[in-house]
Design a protein around this motif. Structure first.
Motif, short mmCIF file in Angstrom:
data_model
loop_
_atom_site.label_atom_id
_atom_site.label_comp_id
_atom_site.label_asym_id
_atom_site.label_seq_id
_atom_site.Cartn_x
_atom_site.Cartn_y
_atom_site.Cartn_z
N LYS A 128 0.85 -1.21 0.00
CA LYS A 128 0.00 0.00 0.00
C LYS A 128 0.88 1.25 0.00
O LYS A 128 0.57 2.23 -0.67
CB LYS A 128 -0.89 0.04 1.25
CG LYS A 128 -1.92 -1.05 1.30
CD LYS A 128 -3.20 -0.65 0.60
CE LYS A 128 -4.22 -1.74 0.79
NZ LYS A 128 -5.25 -1.80 -0.20
N LEU A 156 0.75 4.03 -2.97
CA LEU A 156 0.32 5.42 -2.73
C LEU A 156 1.43 6.42 -3.04
O LEU A 156 1.17 7.50 -3.56
CB LEU A 156 -0.16 5.58 -1.28
CG LEU A 156 -1.54 4.98 -1.01
CD1 LEU A 156 -1.87 5.02 0.47
CD2 LEU A 156 -2.62 5.74 -1.79
N TYR A 162 1.15 9.61 -5.48
CA TYR A 162 1.35 10.99 -5.03
C TYR A 162 2.68 11.58 -5.54
O TYR A 162 3.03 12.69 -5.18
CB TYR A 162 1.34 11.06 -3.50
CG TYR A 162 -0.04 11.02 -2.88
CD1 TYR A 162 -0.82 9.87 -2.92
CD2 TYR A 162 -0.57 12.13 -2.24
CE1 TYR A 162 -2.08 9.83 -2.35
CE2 TYR A 162 -1.82 12.11 -1.65
CZ TYR A 162 -2.58 10.95 -1.71
OH TYR A 162 -3.82 10.91 -1.13
N LEU A 211 -1.79 12.08 2.75
CA LEU A 211 -1.15 10.82 2.34
C LEU A 211 -1.03 9.87 3.53
O LEU A 211 -1.31 8.67 3.42
CB LEU A 211 0.23 11.13 1.72
CG LEU A 211 1.13 9.96 1.35
CD1 LEU A 211 0.41 8.94 0.48
CD2 LEU A 211 2.39 10.44 0.64
N ARG A 258 -4.50 8.63 4.35
CA ARG A 258 -5.01 7.72 3.32
C ARG A 258 -4.30 6.38 3.38
O ARG A 258 -4.92 5.32 3.20
CB ARG A 258 -4.80 8.37 1.95
CG ARG A 258 -5.41 7.56 0.87
CD ARG A 258 -5.86 8.40 -0.28
NE ARG A 258 -6.24 7.50 -1.36
CZ ARG A 258 -6.16 7.80 -2.62
NH1 ARG A 258 -5.74 8.99 -2.99
NH2 ARG A 258 -6.51 6.94 -3.54
N PHE A 259 -3.00 6.42 3.64
CA PHE A 259 -2.23 5.18 3.77
C PHE A 259 -2.82 4.33 4.90
O PHE A 259 -3.13 3.15 4.70
CB PHE A 259 -0.76 5.54 4.05
CG PHE A 259 0.06 4.43 4.62
CD1 PHE A 259 0.29 3.26 3.91
CD2 PHE A 259 0.62 4.54 5.90
CE1 PHE A 259 1.05 2.23 4.45
CE2 PHE A 259 1.37 3.53 6.44
CZ PHE A 259 1.59 2.36 5.72
N SER A 273 -6.41 3.17 4.14
CA SER A 273 -6.51 2.20 3.04
C SER A 273 -6.10 0.80 3.50
O SER A 273 -6.40 -0.19 2.85
CB SER A 273 -5.64 2.63 1.85
OG SER A 273 -4.28 2.39 2.13
#
Ligand code: HAM
Length: 416
Positions: free
Chosen positions: A25, A29, A33, A144, A147-148, A151
């Motif tokens: 992941k 990501l 990004y 980020l 979201r990391f 996720s």
């Protein structure tokens, strides 16, 4: 019997599923990004870390320091930001269009008192965006990180943010904090007595019950920010809102490292008791200059992989299992062993993960091993099969068996 050193642990194959999942992941990501990988060595010149923190700072006290055979003083990497800045300067990355956006997954070493979520060797996934003071970048890094973590399937995460000002406004706040704390001297825990003298901002970070009441009444740093820092902090919040990121202001977030300026943040999982951060970071606009570069603003975060795994387990998040071998090739007899060896090689060449039985075991114990490896098929070659140039293909879930030409086993498995 030897054991892994205190505060370190082996990562066994069954645990590796978490690592692959998390690293997968992270890499995905970062690519999304626009962050590129950069690996730094596991040890660095001691001065690199010493330079970034005052004497008596936790990071200095906790460092693994040693001299190599030439007498050079080195330290095991305690965190990723200073080494990345060193690499940025060493390789002239300041000549590239800025910001330069980098990421890393590294082991970090800190001589801490081992407890749940606190180890002497841990691993960090971190990102650094170097060369731009834009508050939109602070928001991107926070997004980020969030979201990391989300996720991965973690829920109930909350982001706390603060601004700790800059060289211009922070000293005024530190003075006010010292003034506020001095009458409480007798009530302070031993660590806070040292903090008051050496690193007053860290007073706000104290977890001792006896210090909590004092912290509650302490002045807030956000009331002391200069106008530039105020505007920056408001902009960060504006971008976070635009990104749909929910956050809480917490004026007690000051971070454990000493290079931060302006925005600082942490992400914690919701729950009872003292919550330890899964990740944290912030701006460090002076660090590159302190390491000998030109004034270069930067922002980044790092998240602890072991702590993430604890959170995934606490929340019963199921992670994808590591790929298993498809086939196990069993044999009976010397000639059959040769055929088995050739077949396993063919399977592997065709990209079919296969395990060959070894050690001339009984068929029963070979099948037991195939079962424990959880393969889909076991291929059995005995004397009769050698003579007929065939193999017995056993479907391990249904138990059904069929005899197939030896030369067709690989293509058959590939089709299925
Ligand atoms: P840090 O907060 O010291 O920041 O560490 C980052 C993360 O590593 C923590 O949030 C935690 O999850 C994990 N961690 C730290 N110490 C331990 C430990 N002893 N055992 C297990 N996990 C631990 C930094 O290191 C900064 N370099 C982050 C950063 C990047 N700031 C800007 N850019």
């Amino acid at each position: 019997m030897f054991k892994a050193p205190r505060g370190t642990s082996d990562i066994l194959p069954q645990e590796k599923a978490y690592w692959r999942y998390i690293e997968g992941k992270a890499v995905y990501l970062c690519q999304l990004y626009g962050y590129q990988p950069l690996n730094t060595p596991v040890f660095e010149d001691y001065q690199l870390f010493a330079h970034t923190a005052p004497d008596g700072a936790d990071i200095i006290k906790e460092m693994y320091v040693f001299e190599d055979k030439s007498g050079q003083k080195l330290a095991l990497t305690a965190e990723g930001t200073a080494p990345i800045c060193r690499a940025y300067l060493e390789h002239g990355l300041f000549n590239l269009p800025q910001p330069v956006k980098l990421y890393y997954i590294i082991p970090a070493f800190r001589y801490e008192r081992p407890q749940a979520g606190r180890y002497r060797q841990h691993h960090q996934f971190g990102v650094e965006a170097i060369g731009d003071a834009d508050p939109a970048l602070d928001a991107e890094v926070i997004e980020l990180m969030y979201r990391f973590l989300s996720s991965l399937g973690l829920s109930g995460l909350f982001i706390e943010i603060n601004s700790i000002g800059c060289r211009k406004c922070q000293p005024d706040y530190v003075e006010a904090l010292k003034k506020y704390y001095s009458p409480f001297w007798d009530r302070l825990c031993p660590d806070c007595k040292v903090r008051l003298a050496r690193n007053p901002l860290r007073l706000l970070d104290c977890k001792e019950v006896s210090c909590q009441e004092i912290i509650t009444g302490a002045p807030k740093i956000t009331d002391y920010l200069c106008s530039e820092c105020q505007i920056h902090f408001q902009s960060v919040q504006k971008y976070l809102t635009a990104l749909g990121i929910t956050y809480q202001l917490n004026h007690r977030i000051v971070r454990g490292l000493d290079y931060y300026t302006r925005t600082v943040f942490e992400v914690k999982p919701e729950g009872k008791g003292v919550q330890i951060a899964l990740g944290g970071g912030g701006r460090y606009d002076n660090l590159i200059e302190e390491l000998g570069g030109k004034p270069t603003p930067a922002v980044g975060f790092a998240a602890g992989i072991e702590r993430i795994i604890i959170a995934l387990k606490n929340q019963n998040v199921i992670v994808p299992a590591l790929p298993k071998p498809v086939a196990y090739v069993a044999y009976l007899g010397t000639q059959a062993k040769l055929e088995a060896t050739k077949l396993v090689s063919r399977l592997r060449h065709q990209g079919i993960a296969a395990i060959q039985a070894t050690g001339d075991k009984s068929l029963k114990s070979q099948l037991r091993q195939a079962n424990s490896l959880d393969v889909k098929y076991t291929i059995i070659i005995g004397e009769k099969e050698v003579a007929n140039e065939t193999a017995v293909l056993r479907d391990m879930s249904s138990g059904e068996q069929e005899t197939v030409p030896l030369s067709e086993v690989a293509s058959l498995l590939e089709k299925r």
